[in-house]
Design an enzyme around this catalytic site. Sequence first.
Site, PDB file in Angstrom:
ATOM      1  N   VAL A  58      23.488  38.260  40.034  1.00 53.53           N
ATOM      2  CA  VAL A  58      24.774  38.880  39.733  1.00 53.53           C
ATOM      3  C   VAL A  58      24.709  40.340  40.166  1.00 53.53           C
ATOM      4  O   VAL A  58      23.873  41.104  39.675  1.00 53.53           O
ATOM      5  CB  VAL A  58      25.107  38.768  38.225  1.00 53.53           C
ATOM      6  CG1 VAL A  58      26.390  39.511  37.896  1.00 53.53           C
ATOM      7  CG2 VAL A  58      25.205  37.294  37.812  1.00 53.53           C
ATOM      8  N   GLU A  59      25.590  40.683  41.087  1.00 49.32           N
ATOM      9  CA  GLU A  59      25.717  42.058  41.566  1.00 49.32           C
ATOM     10  C   GLU A  59      26.959  42.646  40.916  1.00 49.32           C
ATOM     11  O   GLU A  59      28.038  42.061  40.983  1.00 49.32           O
ATOM     12  CB  GLU A  59      25.853  42.049  43.084  1.00 49.32           C
ATOM     13  CG  GLU A  59      26.046  43.399  43.721  1.00 49.32           C
ATOM     14  CD  GLU A  59      26.202  43.307  45.240  1.00 49.32           C
ATOM     15  OE1 GLU A  59      26.385  44.367  45.868  1.00 49.32           O
ATOM     16  OE2 GLU A  59      26.153  42.186  45.798  1.00 49.32           O
TER      17      GLU A  59
END
Length: 131
Positions: free
Chosen positions: A122-123
């Site tokens: 998850v960015e």
Amino acid sequence: MAFAVDHIDHVVLNCADVEVTVTWYVRVLGMTRTEFGADRIALSFGDQKLNVRPTGAPNWVTAAVDAPGTLDLCFIADASPADIGAHLRACGVEITEGPVPKTGALGPMTSHYCRDPDGNLVEVASYRRPD
């Protein structure tokens, strides 16, 4: 060409445990839990949503490989990079990389990387200038 794609409507997030996954995205990323259809759950944010699918769910057409932890997702937050990092740390989320400069669909951004409960990358990025 008869048409051109305009935008993404939703993405299906395969997970091992729907409640654990939904709780994380609500707590860490501020998404809203939404129930729809026959026992289906989505995570809503802005004009988009993630449909949350338990791996192996019957009667749900999915990709050839149904495996939690196989996505790389990038979300844009309307917050400074420093605030994003502080929030992730306050939630007890391990930042695996960041803040780091990256290039998104709209140009330069600053990103923090972490993993959700299933191991998806998850960015969380910001187009704001770094503090």
